[in-house]
Design a protein around this motif. Structure first.
Motif, PDB file in Angstrom:
ATOM      1  N   THR A 437       0.829  -1.199   0.000  1.00 16.43           N
ATOM      2  CA  THR A 437       0.000   0.000   0.000  1.00 16.43           C
ATOM      3  C   THR A 437       0.866   1.253   0.000  1.00 16.43           C
ATOM      4  O   THR A 437       1.878   1.327   0.701  1.00 16.43           O
ATOM      5  CB  THR A 437      -0.909   0.032   1.240  1.00 16.43           C
ATOM      6  N   GLY A 438       0.486   2.232  -0.818  1.00 15.47           N
ATOM      7  CA  GLY A 438       1.192   3.502  -0.854  1.00 15.47           C
ATOM      8  C   GLY A 438       0.261   4.630  -1.245  1.00 15.47           C
ATOM      9  O   GLY A 438      -0.924   4.415  -1.527  1.00 15.47           O
ATOM     10  N   GLN A 439       0.794   5.818  -1.253  1.00 18.81           N
ATOM     11  CA  GLN A 439       0.001   7.001  -1.597  1.00 18.81           C
ATOM     12  C   GLN A 439       0.733   7.791  -2.677  1.00 18.81           C
ATOM     13  O   GLN A 439       1.956   7.947  -2.635  1.00 18.81           O
ATOM     14  CB  GLN A 439      -0.210   7.875  -0.366  1.00 18.81           C
ATOM     15  N   TYR A 440      -0.037   8.267  -3.656  1.00 16.01           N
ATOM     16  CA  TYR A 440       0.545   9.050  -4.741  1.00 16.01           C
ATOM     17  C   TYR A 440      -0.223  10.356  -4.888  1.00 16.01           C
ATOM     18  O   TYR A 440      -1.466  10.358  -4.951  1.00 16.01           O
ATOM     19  CB  TYR A 440       0.493   8.267  -6.057  1.00 16.01           C
ATOM     20  N   THR A 441       0.542  11.459  -4.943  1.00 12.90           N
ATOM     21  CA  THR A 441      -0.060  12.776  -5.118  1.00 12.90           C
ATOM     22  C   THR A 441       0.403  13.371  -6.439  1.00 12.90           C
ATOM     23  O   THR A 441       1.592  13.679  -6.613  1.00 12.90           O
ATOM     24  CB  THR A 441       0.320  13.724  -3.974  1.00 12.90           C
ATOM     25  N   PRO A 442      -0.462  13.514  -7.429  1.00  9.19           N
ATOM     26  CA  PRO A 442      -0.053  14.040  -8.740  1.00  9.19           C
ATOM     27  C   PRO A 442       0.245  15.534  -8.675  1.00  9.19           C
ATOM     28  O   PRO A 442      -0.367  16.278  -7.900  1.00  9.19           O
ATOM     29  CB  PRO A 442      -1.273  13.769  -9.621  1.00  9.19           C
ATOM     30  N   GLU A 443       1.192  15.951  -9.484  1.00 10.58           N
ATOM     31  CA  GLU A 443       1.534  17.373  -9.569  1.00 10.58           C
ATOM     32  C   GLU A 443       0.638  18.098 -10.554  1.00 10.58           C
ATOM     33  O   GLU A 443       0.456  19.308 -10.453  1.00 10.58           O
ATOM     34  CB  GLU A 443       2.996  17.538  -9.980  1.00 10.58           C
ATOM     35  N   GLN A 444       0.103  17.369 -11.541  1.00 10.67           N
ATOM     36  CA  GLN A 444      -0.772  17.975 -12.537  1.00 10.67           C
ATOM     37  C   GLN A 444      -2.014  17.105 -12.706  1.00 10.67           C
ATOM     38  O   GLN A 444      -1.984  15.898 -12.458  1.00 10.67           O
ATOM     39  CB  GLN A 444      -0.047  18.122 -13.886  1.00 10.67           C
ATOM     40  N   ALA A 496      -4.617  17.303  -9.629  1.00 15.35           N
ATOM     41  CA  ALA A 496      -3.382  17.844  -9.049  1.00 15.35           C
ATOM     42  C   ALA A 496      -3.557  18.120  -7.557  1.00 15.35           C
ATOM     43  O   ALA A 496      -4.561  18.736  -7.140  1.00 15.35           O
ATOM     44  CB  ALA A 496      -2.990  19.124  -9.771  1.00 15.35           C
ATOM     45  N   GLY A 497      -2.602  17.657  -6.781  1.00 11.48           N
ATOM     46  CA  GLY A 497      -2.604  17.906  -5.350  1.00 11.48           C
ATOM     47  C   GLY A 497      -3.491  16.995  -4.536  1.00 11.48           C
ATOM     48  O   GLY A 497      -3.450  17.042  -3.295  1.00 11.48           O
ATOM     49  N   ARG A 498      -4.310  16.180  -5.185  1.00  8.38           N
ATOM     50  CA  ARG A 498      -5.219  15.290  -4.451  1.00  8.38           C
ATOM     51  C   ARG A 498      -4.592  13.889  -4.382  1.00  8.38           C
ATOM     52  O   ARG A 498      -4.468  13.215  -5.396  1.00  8.38           O
ATOM     53  CB  ARG A 498      -6.578  15.215  -5.128  1.00  8.38           C
ATOM     54  N   PRO A 499      -4.202  13.411  -3.207  1.00  6.94           N
ATOM     55  CA  PRO A 499      -3.570  12.091  -3.092  1.00  6.94           C
ATOM     56  C   PRO A 499      -4.562  10.967  -3.349  1.00  6.94           C
ATOM     57  O   PRO A 499      -5.757  11.085  -3.059  1.00  6.94           O
ATOM     58  CB  PRO A 499      -3.056  12.068  -1.653  1.00  6.94           C
TER      59      PRO A 499
END
Length: 809
Positions: A437-444, A496-499
C-alpha cells in the motif's frame, strides 16, 4: 596452509562433508565444516560493484563503478587492474571472499540485453581487459569468477536455449577471454552459463569444463553454476562442475551421496571436486575465517576519484565540430529524460544500491551554478512506469490474503525482489501473499498511467478501483530474468494535489527455473508534443544546449534482449527538435550499446557516456568542459541501422533463436569483421573515438615479433589515443577476416610530443584454429599488418611473410 595441507585435509573429510562443500548453504554462501574448523565461503555480485548478500533491491550501499562496456571503452588493461583492486576492497567490505565477475561474453548482436555488462565485440580486447581486472581482484586475495562459460550472447530463453557454435569460432572468439583469464591471469573461479552449448547444458558439458578448461588450458580453480543453472546430479559432477549454487541444494547433498553409492559418481571424482573447493577457500582465506557476518558501507574517497576518472576514460567523443570542449557560456539548456536522472548502471544481477548518484544536472549545478542553467525534460524514456516512494507491505502465510498479516514492513519503493527471509522469515518464500500500500499525489491534473509487472500474480487498485490486472491471465514475459510478465498499464484520471491510495495485491505462483518472487509498479503522466516544443523553446534561448538521452537499466538488463536499437520513446523527435532550435547542441548518449542516430548529420557533437557509475554527472561534466580528455574508443561497432549488424538474418534460428536453438551462423565474422566482409559502412567503426587534440602515426617498422610506430601529438594540448594493430591472412586456405585486432596500447602524450610505441605479435596472432588438427595453425605465406586508430582508420600497412607453424592449444 600449503597445497600438501589441503591434500591432507580433503582426506580428513567424510564423504558427506566433501559433498557438503559442493553446493551452497544459502543464496550467497557455502557451508563450513565445523568438525574441522573450516570456515564459510561467501560470494557477492558483481562486475561493477559488490552488492553484498542482500536482495537485488536495497541493502547496504556499495560503490558503483562503470559498467563493463564503459571499461571496455577505456581500452586500458592497467585501469581495469586498478578497478579490480578497488572492487576487491568492496568485496571485503561485504564480508565476502569471491566476486561473481567479470562478465566477458562477446557482443555478438547489438540487441543483447547484457551487452552493457560485457567488454567488447572483439575477443582480444575483452581478453586483455579481463586479465587486468582479474589480476587486480586476486592480488588482494579476492577470487574472480569469470562468466558466463560459454555461449551466453543473448538473453532470450537464456536458461534453456542451445547455442550452436562451431569449434573454430569458439576457440577464436567466444572462449578467448576465458583462455587468457586462465593462462595469463590465473583466475580462481569460472561460472558456467545457463544455456546449452551444442545441445548439452554448459553445467554438464564435459568437453567444455574438462577437455578445454582443465586439460587444454591447465585450469586448477573451481567451476560454479550460475544461480539455479545446475539441473542434474551425476552429469554435472562428472562433467567438471565443482559447485552448485545457490543453496540449499537441489541436485546434490543426499542425491550425490546416493549417486556415489550407486556407482554413478566415483569417490575420486567427489574428492577432486572437494579439493578444488578447498584450494579456492585456501586462496581467499576463508578456511580460517570465522568472523561474525557483517556488511559495511565504505564510501572511500579514493574509490570516488577512481570511478570519476574511469567514467571519463570510457567516454567516447563520437563527433565534434568545434562545439566541445565547452567554454563558460552565459546560459546552458539542459534537456532530456536522462538530465536529472543519474543513469549509472544496467539492470539485473549487476545492479546494486549505490552510495550516491550524481545526475548530469547535479554535476552541472556544482560546476557552473543553477542560475546559468535552464531545464526541460522534453519526453520520457522509461520502459516501465517510475516507481513510487515509501510503501508498506503486509505479508500473509497463505496465498489468498486471508486472515491477519504475519509481518508488516516499510519499503523504500514499489519494487521488490524477494529471495529468502521473506516477510521477516515468517512465510514460505514459495507460498505466500502480500498487500502493498502507498500514496501518490499528482503534480498535474489529467490521465496518469499506472504500470505493473510481477514474477507472481498481482492486481493494482487506485482508490479501490481495479486499474491493472496481472492476476487473471498472467503470461510469461521478458522481466525479472524471464520469470516475470511484461508490464501491463492502465489509465486513471487524477487531480493535481489530491492524493490517491494505491494498493497492489500479490501472490506467489510456481516458478519456471529461478526461485524467487518479485514485483514492480509505478505511475507517471504521459508526455507529448507540447513538452517537446517546450524543450525546443528552452534550447533556442540558450547559448548551448545539452541533450541527455539514451536508455537505462530497464532496457539494458539481464534477462531481456532489446527489440531494436532505436532510442526509446520520442527521444529521436526531441533531439531533432532541439538541433533545429539551437545549432550549438551536444547530444550526450547513455546506453549499454549501439543506437541508431537518424539525426546524426545535424548534430555538431555527440558524446557516448555509457553507464559510468555513481560519479556519472561529474565524469560527464569533466569531459564536456575539457578538464579531462574523452578517453574512450568504441569497443563495439555502431551500425547505421539495426539491419546491418551480423545477427540480422532472415533465419530466426540465427537470432533470436528458434525451437530452442540459436545458430551462430556468422562464425568468426562478428563485429567489425562482419562489416569488412560485407562491405557495409558502419555509422561509427570499432575503435573510433575523438579527443581534444590530434594525433598522427608514422614510420611503421616490423622486426621479428615487434611492431614499432611513431606517434605524435600534433595538437595544442595533452591527450591520449589508442594505437591499434590488425593482422590479416592474405593467402588463407579457410575463410578468415580481412583484419583482426591483435595488439593495442593507450598512449598519452603532451602537446607536440612524439614517442615510439612498440607492440608485440606472437605466432599465435597469425594463426587460426585447425579443428581437424586440434590446435592452432599458421599457414605459410603473406600477412598484412595494419596500424592506426580504428578498424576503419589504418593509415600504415606492410606485409610480412611467415613460415608454416603448428601451435599447441
Amino acid at each position: 596452509m600449503t597445497t600438501q595441507d589441503i591434500e591432507t585435509l580433503v582426506d580428513e573429510l567424510t564423504l558427506e562433508e566433501q559433498v557438503s562443500l559442493l553446493s551452497g548453504s544459502g543464496f550467497w554462501s557455502l557451508p563450513g565444516v565445523e568438525r574441522l574448523n573450516i570456515g564459510k565461503l561467501r560470494v557477492t555480485d558483481g562486475p561493477n560493484g559488490a552488492r553484498g548478500g542482500g536482495s537485488l533491491v536495497g541493502g547496504v550501499t556499495a560503490a558503483c563503478f562503470p559498467a563493463g562496456i564503459g571499461i571496455g571503452a577505456t581500452w586500458d588493461p592497467d585501469l581495469a587492474r586498478e578497478i579490480g583492486g578497488a572492487l576487491a576492497d568492496e568485496v571485503k567490505s561485504k564480508n565476502a571472499h569471491v566476486s561473481l565477475a567479470p562478465t566477458v561474453n562477446i557482443h555478438r548482436s547489438v540487441t543483447n540485453g547484457r551487452n552493457f555488462e560485457c567488454y567488447s565485440e572483439d575477443p582480444e580486447l575483452a581478453a586483455a581487459l579481463a586479465v587486468g581486472y582479474i589480476q587486480g581482484l586476486q592480488a588482494k586475495g579476492v577470487s574472480a569468477t569469470i562468466k558466463h562459460f560459454a555461449g551466453n550472447e543473448s538473453e532470450i530463453e537464456r536458461t534453456t536455449i542451445s547455442s550452436e557454435i562451431d569449434e573454430r569460432s569458439l576457440r577464436e572468439v567466444y572462449l578467448r577471454p576465458f583462455e587468457d583469464a586462465v593462462k595469463k591471469a590465473g583466475t580462481w573461479g569460472v561460472m558456467s552459463s545457463y544455456n546449452k552449448l551444442n545441445g548439452t547444458y554448459a553445467a554438464e558439458n564435459a568437453w567444455l569444463l574438462t577437455k578445454v578448461l582443465r586439460e587444454d588450458w591447465g585450469y586448477d580453480g573451481i567451476v560454479m553454476s550460475d544461480w539455479f543453472g545446475s539441473r542434474t546430479c551425476a552429469p554435472t559432477v562428472n562433467a567438471g562442475l565443482d559447485l552448485e549454487m545457490p543453496g540449499p541444494t537441489r541436485d546434490r547433498g543426499q542425491q550425490l551421496i546416493d549417486a556415489v553409492e550407486a556407482g554413478e559418481v566415483s569417490r575420486e571424482t567427489v574428492r577432486e571436486r572437494a579439493l578444488n573447493m578447498l584450494r579456492l577457500m585456501q586462496r581467499v582465506g576463508s578456511l580460517d575465517d570465522h568472523r561474525a557476518f557483517e556488511e559495511r558501507a565504505e564510501d572511500r574517497p579514493e574509490h570516488r576519484a577512481l570511478i570519476r576518472r574511469a567514467g571519463a576514460e570510457g567516454a567516447v567523443l563520437m563527433k565534434n565540430e568545434g562545439v566541445l570542449p565547452l567554454d563558460a557560456p552565459q546560459k546552458i539548456a539542459v534537456i532530456g529524460p536522462n538530465a536529472k536522472v543519474a543513469q549509472i548502471m544496467g539492470g539485473g544481477s549487476a545492479q546494486l544500491n549505490p552510495h550516491y548518484r550524481v545526475s548530469p544536472w547535479e554535476g552541472l549545478v556544482a560546476r557552473v551554478g543553477e542560475d546559468r542553467l535552464t531545464y526541460a525534460q522534453g519526453c520520457t524514456n522509461h520502459r516501465w512506469e517510475p516507481v513510487m516512494d515509501k510503501v508498506t507491505a503486509a505479508f500473509f502465510d497463505n496465498e489468498t490474503l486471508d486472515g491477519a498479516p504475519v509481518h508488516v514492513e516499510e519499503m523504500d519503493s514499489s519494487v521488490a525482489f524477494w529471495i529468502e527471509g521473506v516477510g521477516g522469515g515468517k512465510v514460505d518464500p514459495l507460498h505466500f501473499s502480500a498487500r502493498v500500500t502507498g500514496q501518490y499525489t499528482p503534480e498535474q491534473s489529467g490521465p496518469h498511467s499506472f504500470g505493473l509487472h510481477a514474477a507472481g500474480l498481482a492486481r493494482l487498485f487506485v482508490d479501490g478501483q481495479l486499474v491493472v490486472d496481472v492476476w487473471d491471465g498472467w503470461t510469461k514475459g521478458r522481466t525479472f530474468f524471464e520469470e516475470g510478465c511484461d508490464e501491463v498499464t492502465g489509465l486513471a484520471d487524477l487531480t493535481a494535489g489530491r492524493p490517491v491510495e494505491v494498493v497492489m495485491d500479490f501472490r506467489t505462483k510456481p516458478t519456471d527455473n529461478l526461485q524467487f518472487s518479485a514485483f514492480r509498479f509505478g505511475v507517471s503522466r504521459p508526455l507529448g508534443e507540447a513538452e517537446i516544443a517546450e524543450a525546443a523553446r528552452v534550447a533556442s534561448e540558450a547559448d548551448v544546449a545539452l541533450v541527455f538521452v539514451g536508455r537505462s537499466g530497464e532496457w539494458d538488463t539481464e534477462g531481456s534482449d532489446l527489440q531494436d536499437i532505436a532510442l526509446p520513446g520520442a527521444q529521436d523527435a526531441l533531439v531533432s527538435a532541439v538541433l533545429a532550435a539551437n545549432p550549438n547542441t551536444v547530444v550526450v548518449l547513455q546506453t549499454g550499446g549501439p543506437v541508431e542516430m537518424p539525426w546524426i548529420a545535424d548534430a555538431p557533437a555527440v558524446l557516448q557516456a555509457w553507464y559510468p557509475g555513481q560519479e556519472c554527472g561529474n565524469a560527464i561534466g569533466d569531459v564536456l568542459f575539457g578538464e579531462v580528455e574523452p578517453g574512450g574508443r568504441l569497443p563495439q561497432t555502431f551500425p547505421v541501422r539495426w539491419a546491418d549488424n551480423p545477427t540480422r538474418s532472415q533465419d530466426p534460428e540465427v537470432y533470436p533463436g528458434l525451437d530452442g536453438r540459436v545458430r551462430y551462423e556468422e562464425g568468426v565474422f562478428i563485429g567489425y569483421r562482419h562489416y569488412d566482409r560485407q562491405g557495409t559502412l558502419p555509422l561509427f567503426p570499432f575503435g573510433h573515438g575523438l579527443g581534444y587534440t590530434t594525433f598522427e602515426i608514422s614510420n611503421l617498422r616490423v622486426m621479428g615479433e615487434e611492431v614499432t610506430v611513431t606517434v605524435t601529438n600534433t595538437g595544442a594540448r595533452a591527450g591520449a589515443s589508442v594505437v591499434q594493430v590488425y593482422v590479416g591472412d592474405l593467402e588463407a586456405s579457410v575463410a578468415r577476416p580481412t583484419r583482426e585486432l591483435k595488439a593495442f596500447r593507450k598512449v598519452r602524450l603532451e602537446a607536440g610530443e612524439s614517442a615510439d610505441v612498440t607492440l608485440t605479435l606472437s605466432a599465435r596472432d597469425f594463426a587460426f584454429y585447425d579443428v581437424e588438427a586440434g590446435g592452432w595453425r599458421v599457414e605459410a605465406g603473406a600477412f598484412s599488418v595494419e596500424v592506426g586508430f580504428s578498424a576503419a582508420d589504418l593509415p600504415l600497412r606492410c606485409e610480412v611473410v611467415r613460415e608454416a607453424e603448428s601451435l599447441a592449444v
